[in-house]
Design an enzyme around this catalytic site. Structure first.
Site, short mmCIF file in Angstrom:
data_model
loop_
_atom_site.label_atom_id
_atom_site.label_comp_id
_atom_site.label_asym_id
_atom_site.label_seq_id
_atom_site.Cartn_x
_atom_site.Cartn_y
_atom_site.Cartn_z
CB CYS A 132 4.02 -40.54 -4.14
SG CYS A 132 2.39 -40.18 -3.47
CE LYS A 182 30.34 -23.35 -20.46
NZ LYS A 182 29.77 -22.65 -19.29
CB SER A 222 23.02 -24.31 -24.36
OG SER A 222 22.18 -25.33 -24.86
CB ALA A 263 -0.92 -0.01 1.21
CD GLU A 264 4.20 1.94 4.47
OE1 GLU A 264 4.70 0.80 4.41
OE2 GLU A 264 4.46 2.76 5.35
CE1 TYR A 265 5.65 -0.41 -6.47
CE2 TYR A 265 7.75 0.12 -5.47
CZ TYR A 265 7.01 -0.19 -6.58
OH TYR A 265 7.61 -0.26 -7.80
CE LYS A 293 31.04 -26.48 -17.42
NZ LYS A 293 29.64 -26.78 -17.10
CB CYS A 295 3.91 -40.36 -0.11
SG CYS A 295 4.10 -38.63 -0.60
#
Length: 778
Positions: A441, A125, A89, A41-43, A323, A417
């Protein structure tokens, strides 16, 4: 505070500057630090005051005005930028053997002689955030993040604050249009200074330089970005108006000449031996660098070869990331918790005494499954060796047995589960009835853990990407009983009673609710591949979803065929035969054809099953015969299984799904199983009632071979078979492995065999490889 009606122009200018700074500060705390200092509310009151002052003094609207930041200043609300060329990628390699195989794959695809020299670039990389910079006539006009690879976020104003990035290209020789790609990063000194300043200011610190760079680049206020010591390395490009180099190495030199920093450790090497040597040099220099790297990127140097090699879905054939090994550390295993995933799979998670691995504080690690816990004999209280696989996913490597507490007990994996329903856990079985290590499950959407995970997947970035609906909101709305299935999300957006209740809830307000509704409504129009992916069907990822979308074209066609497939699945013996390692689709079909024909044959007595199969089913190769012999042992057992499998053949709808390129039998079974459940059918029908699913993007139609079915046979001399297939599909053609009356064209090289006879039988046109290249303009 001076009433707006009483403000002078000078006072209004000062007030707008104060509001812009204060609102930007609150945006930072809320969206980047998860630590709001004021209520919604203030924002909202601050934003409203800013708007009303601007309405009275429109000539005073500032460039950094909160009113110009669409959607209440979230990093995700940068305007969208569609990349001229997708930002894809890279595949990863983690061992010398994989780097050697990369070189071998390149040679096989290009059909190069063994003694041909293949040059590569080996580039560090950088562990940062990818960015694409668009230059027109040498001037920077737009900058974007990678986003999902196809669409990124506009961060132009922020990028202009990075000193390493030229606003105008130097020298000459650059194309009129070029998208320069590279990595935005923070060096170690800059990262330490940023975290020190944040800590001193009582603000959130970052876990590593990569996160800090990403958070800094994606700030709404460019002044915040400017205050952070971001750096940039250039290494690639996207859209071009004209070629500017013949090799990757030459291109790097051009980028450097135009004003972009490039990685000084990059080098040009030759053949597999050069790749391995470059990796050793990079690994040795890694600790001495001023910035983080997590591997080496190998790229084929010749750009014409890069073009020939092309791409596999989201990754290029001409590049790979090698990597570095995972980093390790010791810590104490304090507890083992059980998590339930979206598909019901139960995963044990190790809760650890916090430890820093590779600059990141790790408190959790995966234990994979019950069998993994038993194999490693992991117990609560153990000292364990932890590593981050690929410097990302934490996992326990081993236990330090000599430090095990005397009272440590073996872990008893639960039989039910952990959800309130305590549903029994079942070991997953394959279609042939074999047990796997996965426990699930069986409660599905009745299990709150699965329901929440399904919904989280549904709204995720790669699926429906619904702005403002994260896990926090999903949990809250699920607890209220508002959202139990995906369609409920869209029903909520038009349920005024619930929205009014939400407005009155602490932490919400008119702005928050309005933005939530806007985010939901924006996704009533959705691409078919995103719709399919969002359903969360096991084994149906982005690539498979896209293949299904392109094949079926519309949601209606996909759903109708999938529902029909659910009633036409294969029996267990057929499934086992299809899954048998060593048997491809051709071998399976040969076995089924034999079973259907059942022609009597004179077979010498006393021979092995492999020899019997060689005589009875000549189309089987030695690998298939060995696999069948190992599984069935003798002829009567095999013959009975083959007859049963032939009786269990799936129906046309199932085969229509399984035959889609990049789908296959396993994924088709998952689709059929999903649509075989009544609650899933209802879920999909309810969702479709709320959406407008756009038909899939159609293949090219403006080429000489668009829409035609092509068969390649014989030994092609100018290109490999894979290259020919990729070329044909890129031009809108469909490539088949067999000739039928539906075939439009057969491209025959030397040594073409039975397919030429099939072409003559069906009256299909046959052309040479040279004719093909002339036809497609190569």
């Amino acid at each position: 505070m001076i009433p707006i009606a009483d403000l002078t122009e000078d006072q209004a200018a000062v007030e707008l500057a104060r509001l812009a700074e204060e609102i930007a500060s609150h945006d930072l705390r809320y969206h980047q630090q998860d630590d709001p200092a004021i209520s919604d509310a203030e924002y909202d009151a601050l934003k409203r005051r800013n708007l009303e002052i601007e309405a009275r003094f429109p000539e005073l609207v500032r460039e950094d005005s909160p009113s110009l930041r669409v959607g209440a200043a979230r990093a995700e609300q940068f305007s969208a930028v569609t990349h001229g060329v997708p930002m894809l990628s890279l595949d990863n390699a983690f061992a010398d053997s994989e780097a050697v195989e990369f070189d071998a794959r390149v040679r096989r695809f290009l059909r190069l002689p063994a003694d041909e020299t293949v040059a590569y670039t080996a580039e560090p990389k950088i562990d940062g955030l990818s960015a694409s910079l668009r230059y027109e006539n040498g001037v920077l006009v737009q900058a974007a993040t990678r986003g999902d690879g196809r669409v990124g976020e506009d961060v132009t104003q922020n990028v202009r604050t990075i000193a390493d990035i030229p606003k105008r290209l130097r020298g000459g020789g650059w194309p009129d249009l070029i998208e320069v790609r590279g990595e935005v990063y923070l060096d170690h000194e800059g990262f330490a200074a940023l975290n020190a300043a944040a800590a001193a200011a009582g603000q959130k610190t970052y876990a590593n330089p990569r996160n800090a760079a990403a958070g800094s680049l994606r700030q709404i206020d460019p002044r915040i970005t400017a205050a952070r010591p971001l750096r940039f390395f250039g290494y690639a490009w996207g859209a071009l108006s004209a070629p500017f180099a013949e090799t990757q190495w030459e291109a790097l030199q051009k980028l450097k000449a135009w004003g972009f920093p490039t990685t000084p450790q990059s080098e040009r090497v030759e053949n597999a031996a050069g790749l391995l040597a470059a990796y050793e040099r990079m690994e040795a220099v890694r600790p001495k660098l001023a910035y983080d790297i997590d591997g080496v990127v190998y790229k084929v140097d010749r750009l014409d070869w890069q073009q020939r090699l092309g791409f596999i879905t989201r990754t290029p054939r001409w590049a790979i990331a090698r990597k570095f090994p995972a980093q390790q550390a010791r810590t104490i295993l304090e507890a083992i918790d059980i998590q339930v995933g979206r598909t019901g799979a139960v995963t044990p998670v190790a809760r650890l005494q916090p430890v820093t691995v590779g600059g990141v504080v790790v408190v959790n690690a995966t234990l994979h499954n019950a069998d993994e816990i038993a194999r490693k004999d992991v117990r609560v209280g153990d000292t364990v060796i932890l590593q981050r696989a690929g410097d990302v996913i934490p996992q326990i490597v081993s236990v330090v047995l000599e430090e095990r507490p005397a009272d440590a007990q073996p872990f008893a994996f639960p039989t039910h589960c952990p959800c309130p329903l305590h549903t029994p856990l079942a070991k997953e079985t394959t279609a042939s009835g074999a047990e796997t290590v996965v426990r699930r499950c069986t409660g599905e959407f009745a299990c709150p853990f699965q329901r929440l995970a399904h919904l989280r997947h549904f709204v995720s970035r790669r699926a429906f990407d619904i702005e403002g609906l994260g896990e926090k909101q999903l949990i809250a709305f699920s607890e209220r009983g508002w959202i139990r299935e995906p369609a409920d999300i869209f029903r909520l957006a038009r349920d005024e009673a619930k929205l009014e209740e939400l407005r009155a809830t602490d932490g919400y307000g008119e702005t928050s609710v309005r933005n939530l509704v806007a985010g939901i409504e924006a996704r009533r129009d959705i691409a078919l591949d995103r719709f399919i992916y969002g359903l969360g069907i096991r084994h149906i990822g982005e690539t498979t979803s896209l293949a299904l979308a392109r094949h079926f074209g519309t949601a209606e066609a996909f759903v109708a065929t999938s529902k029909a497939a659910s009633e036409q699945t294969a029996g267990p013996v057929f499934a086992e035969l299809s899954d048998l390692d060593g048997l491809g689709p051709t071998a399976v079909e040969a076995v089924l054809a034999f079973a259907r024909a059942r022609q009597p044959m004179l077979i010498p007595p006393g021979i092995s099953l492999e020899e019997h199969l060689r005589l009875a089913i000549p189309k089987l190769n030695s690998k298939a015969r060995a696999a069948l012999a190992a599984r069935f042992g003798d002829w009567p057992t095999f013959e009975a299984a083959a007859l049963q499998a032939a009786a269990e053949t799936p129906g046309d709808a199932f085969l229509a799904v399984a035959s889609v390129d990049a789908v296959g039998v396993v994924a088709a079974r998952m689709i059929a199983a999903f649509f075989g459940e009544d609650h899933n059918r209802a879920l999909v029908d309810n969702l479709l009632a709320e959406l407008r699913v756009a038909p899939a993007e159609r293949p090219k139609t403006d080429t000489a071979v668009a829409g035609k079915t092509i068969v390649f046979t014989g030994a092609l001399e100018k290109m490999t078979r894979d290259e020919a297939k990729a070329q044909a599909e890129a031009l809108g053609a469909k490539v088949s492995g067999s000739v039928s009356k539906k075939t439009d064209l057969v491209v025959a090289g030397p040594g073409a065999g039975s397919k030429l006879a099939d072409a003559a039988k069906h009256g299909v046109q046959v052309i040479s490889e040279a004719d093909w290249l002339e036809l497609v303009g190569s």
